[in-house]
Design a protein around this motif. Structure first.
Motif, PDB file in Angstrom:
ATOM      1  N   UNK A 110      12.662   8.865   5.406  1.00 38.70           N
ATOM      2  CA  UNK A 110      11.455   8.067   5.183  1.00 38.70           C
ATOM      3  C   UNK A 110      10.746   8.445   3.887  1.00 38.70           C
ATOM      4  N   UNK A 111      10.701   9.734   3.593  1.00 37.36           N
ATOM      5  CA  UNK A 111       9.991  10.164   2.385  1.00 37.36           C
ATOM      6  C   UNK A 111      10.759   9.834   1.112  1.00 37.36           C
ATOM      7  N   UNK A 112      12.077   9.598   1.231  1.00 40.74           N
ATOM      8  CA  UNK A 112      12.915   9.343   0.059  1.00 40.74           C
ATOM      9  C   UNK A 112      13.181   7.868  -0.231  1.00 40.74           C
ATOM     10  N   UNK A 113      13.292   7.064   0.803  1.00 40.44           N
ATOM     11  CA  UNK A 113      13.808   5.697   0.659  1.00 40.44           C
ATOM     12  C   UNK A 113      12.808   4.748   0.011  1.00 40.44           C
ATOM     13  N   UNK A 114      13.306   4.031  -1.004  1.00 37.21           N
ATOM     14  CA  UNK A 114      12.516   3.003  -1.686  1.00 37.21           C
ATOM     15  C   UNK A 114      12.861   1.599  -1.198  1.00 37.21           C
ATOM     16  N   UNK A 115      14.124   1.379  -0.853  1.00 37.27           N
ATOM     17  CA  UNK A 115      14.614   0.047  -0.505  1.00 37.27           C
ATOM     18  C   UNK A 115      15.528   0.149   0.714  1.00 37.27           C
TER      19      UNK A 115
END
Length: 128
Positions: A110-115
Motif C-alpha cells: 500500500x505504501x509503495x503502489x502508485x497504480x
C-alpha cells in the motif's frame, strides 16, 4: 494520452498488476519493461499456493515466453538481474478477501503502489 505521455507517466511508478500470468497481463508487463525501463517496480499477483509456486509460474508462463524476446535481447546477460530488480511476485488470488494476502503484505504494498491494473480473470472453456 499519446505514447510519449504514457511512457513519461510510467517512469518511477510502482504498479500492481493482477492476473499476471494471463494473456493481457503478459503483454502489458512486456510493454512496460520494454518502453519504460525506469518503472520503479511491478508487483505481479500470481494465483499460487505460495511464493515459490508463484515465482515458478511467472518464470514458466510469462518470462520464458517468446513475447519477451525483445526485452531479453535488449538486456542480454543482465535480463535476469533487470527482471529481479523490477518485478516482485506476489502469491495471491483475487477471489479471496484481501487477495489472500497477509496484513503485512498489504501494508508494505500500500505504501509503495502508485497504480493498480486489474486484468485478472477466470477463463473456462466449456466443451459441452
Amino acid at each position: 494520452m499519446d505514447f510519449e505521455s504514457i511512457t513519461e507517466f510510467l517512469a518511477n511508478k510502482t504498479i500492481f498488476v493482477t492476473g499476471a500470468t494471463g494473456f493481457i497481463a503478459k503483454i502489458l508487463v512486456e510493454k512496460i519493461l520494454r518502453i519504460q525501463p525506469n518503472v520503479n517496480k511491478l508487483y505481479l499477483l500470481v494465483r499460487a499456493r505460495d511464493a515459490q509456486a508463484a515465482h515458478v509460474r511467472l518464470q514458466h508462463e510469462v518470462l520464458a515466453k517468446e513475447l519477451f524476446k525483445v526485452v531479453r535481447e535488449k538486456w542480454g546477460a543482465n535480463f535476469e538481474s533487470f527482471v529481479s530488480d523490477k518485478i516482485t511476485v506476489v502469491a495471491g488470488d483475487t477471489s479471496y478477501e484481501n487477495l489472500g494476502l497477509t496484513v503485512d503484505q498489504l501494508k508494505e504494498m500500500h505504501k509503495d503502489i502508485d497504480v493498480v491494473i486489474n486484468v485478472a480473470a477466470t477463463t473456462k472453456f466449456d466443451e459441452r
